[in-house]
Design a protein around this motif. Structure first.
Motif, PDB file in Angstrom:
ATOM      1  N   ARG A 177     -68.471  17.199  14.986  1.00  5.47           N
ATOM      2  CA  ARG A 177     -69.632  16.350  14.735  1.00  5.47           C
ATOM      3  C   ARG A 177     -69.215  14.975  14.231  1.00  5.47           C
ATOM      4  NH1 ARG A 177     -72.797  18.956  10.529  1.00  5.47           N
ATOM      5  NH2 ARG A 177     -74.427  17.437  11.036  1.00  5.47           N
ATOM      6  N   ASP A 180     -68.703  12.884  17.334  1.00  5.54           N
ATOM      7  CA  ASP A 180     -69.678  12.892  18.437  1.00  5.54           C
ATOM      8  C   ASP A 180     -70.501  11.621  18.548  1.00  5.54           C
ATOM      9  OD1 ASP A 180     -71.689  13.047  16.489  1.00  5.54           O
ATOM     10  OD2 ASP A 180     -72.144  15.161  16.846  1.00  5.54           O
ATOM     11  N   GLN A 182     -72.982  10.612  16.824  1.00  7.14           N
ATOM     12  CA  GLN A 182     -74.405  10.784  16.560  1.00  7.14           C
ATOM     13  C   GLN A 182     -74.693  11.395  15.190  1.00  7.14           C
ATOM     14  OE1 GLN A 182     -76.961   9.761  18.502  1.00  7.14           O
ATOM     15  NE2 GLN A 182     -75.509   8.889  19.966  1.00  7.14           N
ATOM     16  N   SER A 183     -73.975  12.447  14.853  1.00 10.16           N
ATOM     17  CA  SER A 183     -74.338  13.253  13.687  1.00 10.16           C
ATOM     18  C   SER A 183     -74.307  12.482  12.378  1.00 10.16           C
ATOM     19  CB  SER A 183     -73.408  14.474  13.585  1.00 10.16           C
ATOM     20  OG  SER A 183     -73.567  15.315  14.714  1.00 10.16           O
ATOM     21  N   THR A 186     -75.653   6.951  14.517  1.00 10.98           N
ATOM     22  CA  THR A 186     -75.738   6.720  15.959  1.00 10.98           C
ATOM     23  C   THR A 186     -74.858   5.536  16.358  1.00 10.98           C
ATOM     24  OG1 THR A 186     -77.991   7.567  16.010  1.00 10.98           O
ATOM     25  CG2 THR A 186     -77.302   6.203  17.861  1.00 10.98           C
TER      26      THR A 186
END
Length: 477
Positions: A177, A180, A182-183, A186
Motif C-alpha cells: 500500500r 500503490d 493511493q493509500s 493520491t
C-alpha cells in the motif's frame, strides 16, 4: 553540559516599530539599547536579496537536480526528466546538457538565461552564481573526504550486511500500500520504505530505479541533520543553546537581532522576516547564504512567534561556522563528527559558492543512511557506546517549541523536528523529520521503532506520514 531543560535566554527588550517597504516591522532591541534618549537601532536592514525571478529559478532547479541525480546517484537523464524535473515540465525548458568529462550540467531557457551546476565528489553539486563562468569552477571551496570503506560484510547499521527479511502478510500488505500511490496520498510516489526495530532492519523496499546506494535530496529533512551538527558543537562547548547566536553580521552596536538565541533559531522562533520563496535564490539562483539569511529584519520579538523558516536553519549553521573559526574545520565537521561516526558514508552536504552549507534542504543521502540517523536518535544520541549528541539533546529536539503550543490532531514542532504524538494512533514521544516530496525519518521510542520513507512526490501531493506510522506500529510490534 546536559540539556535537561532549556529555559529561555532573552535579553529584556523594547519594541521598535518602523516602516520597511511600506509595512510595519517590529524590532526587539536589547534593553540596554533603550536609554532615555531612545537610541535608534543602527542596523542597515533591508529585504533579503531573495527572490530570483521564476525563470532563473526554474533554470537553476533543472541544473542542480540533474547534476545531483546524474553524478551523485548515477541515474540517466531520461529518468531524471520523468522524476526530478516533472514539476517544471510545464515551463518547456530545453533539456539540460550533461558534461560528463567536466562533471557539469548546463541548463538554458532558450532566451539567453544559463545556469551551471558543478559536481565535486566530496562536496556534491554547487550552482554557480550568475556572474561566474565555467572557468571559475576551480574557485569553488572543497575538502577531501575519504572514500567510504568497504562495509559490505559488516552487519547493518554499521555496515550493509542484512539477512533475509521475513515479513508476515500484514507487513507485506502495508508495504504494498505504501507503493500503490493511493493509500497514503493520491499521486504520491514512494522511493523507499525501511522499518527498524531497535537497530535491526526488519523491512526494506525500493521503487524501481532506486536502491540501497541511491542518493536523493532530503529537502527539509536536512534541517534535522543540521540540528544534530549544532548539537555536537554544543557538546564540544563551541555553542550554547540558551545564549545569543554568534552571527558575525549582527555583531555591531544596537543590532536588535543579538537577542536571538540558538534555541530561537532551532525552534523556528527567531521573529525574523521570512516568506516561502525567499530561499529560492539560494537554492536555485546561485546566491550565497550569508547575503540572504543574515540581512533579514525582525518582524516580531524573538521567542514569541513561531514561523517555519529556512533561514533560521541556515543561521544556526552560520553560527556553527563562526564558532569553529576555521573554514576547513567547518567543511569537514559533518563528515568527521557525524557521518563517519555512524556509517553515513553515502551522505553529502552541499554548499554554496562561498562554502556555506545549504543545510536547510541540500543534503543528498540514501535511505539506509537516513535509517542510521534515526537509530542514533532512537538510542538518545549514543552510537556503539560513544556519545555523539549531548546528553538530553534528543529530548530537546522532541520537546514542543514554546512559541508553538501543542494541539490535539495537529503536528507539533520541537527543534528542527516535527512532533507526531498528538495525532491519532501515534505513540507518545514520536517525532519525525519532514522534507518536501515526502522525506521522513520517524523515531518512535515507545515502540523502539524507526520508520524511513523517501519519496519523489510531485508537487501538489502529500504523503500522509502520520497515517502510515499509525499503521506501522500495529503490524511491526
Amino acid at each position: 553540559m546536559p540539556i535537561t531543560s532549556l529555559g529561555r535566554y532573552l535579553l529584556p527588550t523594547c519594541v521598535v516599530v518602523a516602516l520597511l517597504g511600506g509595512r510595519a516591522v517590529i524590532a526587539a532591541a536589547p534593553a540596554e539599547a533603550s536609554s532615555a534618549s531612545h537610541r535608534a537601532a543602527k542596523a542597515p536592514f533591508r529585504r533579503p536579496a531573495g527572490a530570483a525571478n521564476p525563470e532563473e529559478v526554474a533554470v537553476g532547479y533543472q541544473a542542480l537536480f540533474t547534476c545531483a541525480a546524474h553524478f551523485f546517484a548515477g541515474r540517466p537523464l531520461e529518468d531524471i526528466l520523468r522524476v526530478e524535473l516533472v514539476d517544471i515540465a510545464a515551463r518547456k525548458l530545453p533539456p539540460p546538457e550533461i558534461d560528463d568529462r567536466r562533471r557539469l550540467v548546463r541548463s538554458r531557457d532558450g532566451r539567453g538565461q544559463t545556469m551551471v551546476a558543478a559536481f565535486r565528489e566530496d562536496m556534491g553539486c554547487t550552482l554557480l552564481p550568475p556572474h561566474w563562468s565555467e572557468a571559475d569552477v576551480g574557485r569553488l571551496p572543497s575538502v577531501e573526504i575519504p572514500d567510504p570503506p568497504d562495509v559490505s560484510s559488516l552487519a547493518f547499521p554499521r555496515g550493509d550486511a542484512v539477512g533475509p527479511l521475513k515479513l508476515v502478510p500484514a507487513q507485506r500488505a502495508l508495504l504494498d500500500r505504501a507503493f500503490d500511490g493511493q493509500s497514503f496520498g493520491t499521486g504520491t510516489v514512494t522511493a523507499s520504505i525501511l522499518v527498524l526495530k531497535g537497530s535491526k532492519l526488519v523491512a526494506e523496499r525500493y521503487r524501481r530505479g532506486f536502491g540501497v546506494h541511491s542518493g536523493y535530496r532530503t529537502w527539509s529533512t536536512a534541517k534535522s541533520i543540521s540540528a544534530a551538527l549544532v548539537g555536537i558543537a554544543v557538546k564540544d562547548g563551541l555553542l550554547q543553546v540558551e545564549a545569543p547566536a554568534p552571527i558575525p553580521e549582527w555583531a555591531y552596536f544596537d543590532d536588535p537581532r543579538q537577542a536571538i538565541t540558538l534555541a530561537h533559531l532551532l525552534q523556528m522562533s527567531s521573529g525574523l522576516y521570512s516568506q516561502g520563496s525567499n530561499t529560492n535564490a539560494i537554492y536555485f539562483g546561485g546566491q550565497d547564504v550569508f547575503s540572504a539569511a543574515t540581512t533579514t529584519p525582525l518582524e516580531a520579538p524573538p521567542g514569541q512567534r513561531w514561523k517555519y523558516a529556512n533561514n533560521d536553519t541556515l543561521l544556526a549553521l552560520r553560527a556553527l561556522r563562526a564558532a569553529l573559526q576555521d573554514d576547513l574545520s567547518y567543511l569537514r565537521f559533518p563528515y568527521d563528527r557525524l557521518f563517519a561516526k555512524i556509517g553515513m558514508y553515502h551522505t553529502r552536504m552541499e554548499v554554496d559558492h562561498l562554502g556555506n552549507f545549504i543545510g536547510s534542504s541540500q543534503v543528498y543521502t540514501t535511505a539506509r543512511d537516513l535509517a542510521r540517523f534515526g537509530v542514533l536518535h532512537l538510542q538518545e544520541g549514543v552510537w556503539e557506546g560513544e556519545r555523539i549528541l549531548p546528553e538530553g539533546w534528543t529530548k530537546f529536539v522532541a520537546t514542543s517549541a514554546p512559541a508553538r503550543p501543542r494541539k490535539a490532531g495537529e503536528r507539533g514542532y520541537g527543534a528542527q523536528f516535527w512532533l507526531l504524538d498528538t495525532m491519532e494512533g501515534i505513540p507518545p514521544g514520536t517525532y519525525t523529520t519532514a522534507g518536501n516530496k515526502g522525506q521522513y525519518v520517524t523515531i518512535i521510542p515507545a515502540r523502539d521503532l524507526v520508520v524511513v520513507r523517501t519519496g519523489v512526490d510531485p508537487n501538489g501531493t502529500r504523503w500522509k506520514a502520520d497515517r502510515f506510522v499509525a499503521e506501522a506500529v500495529k503490524v511491526f510490534p
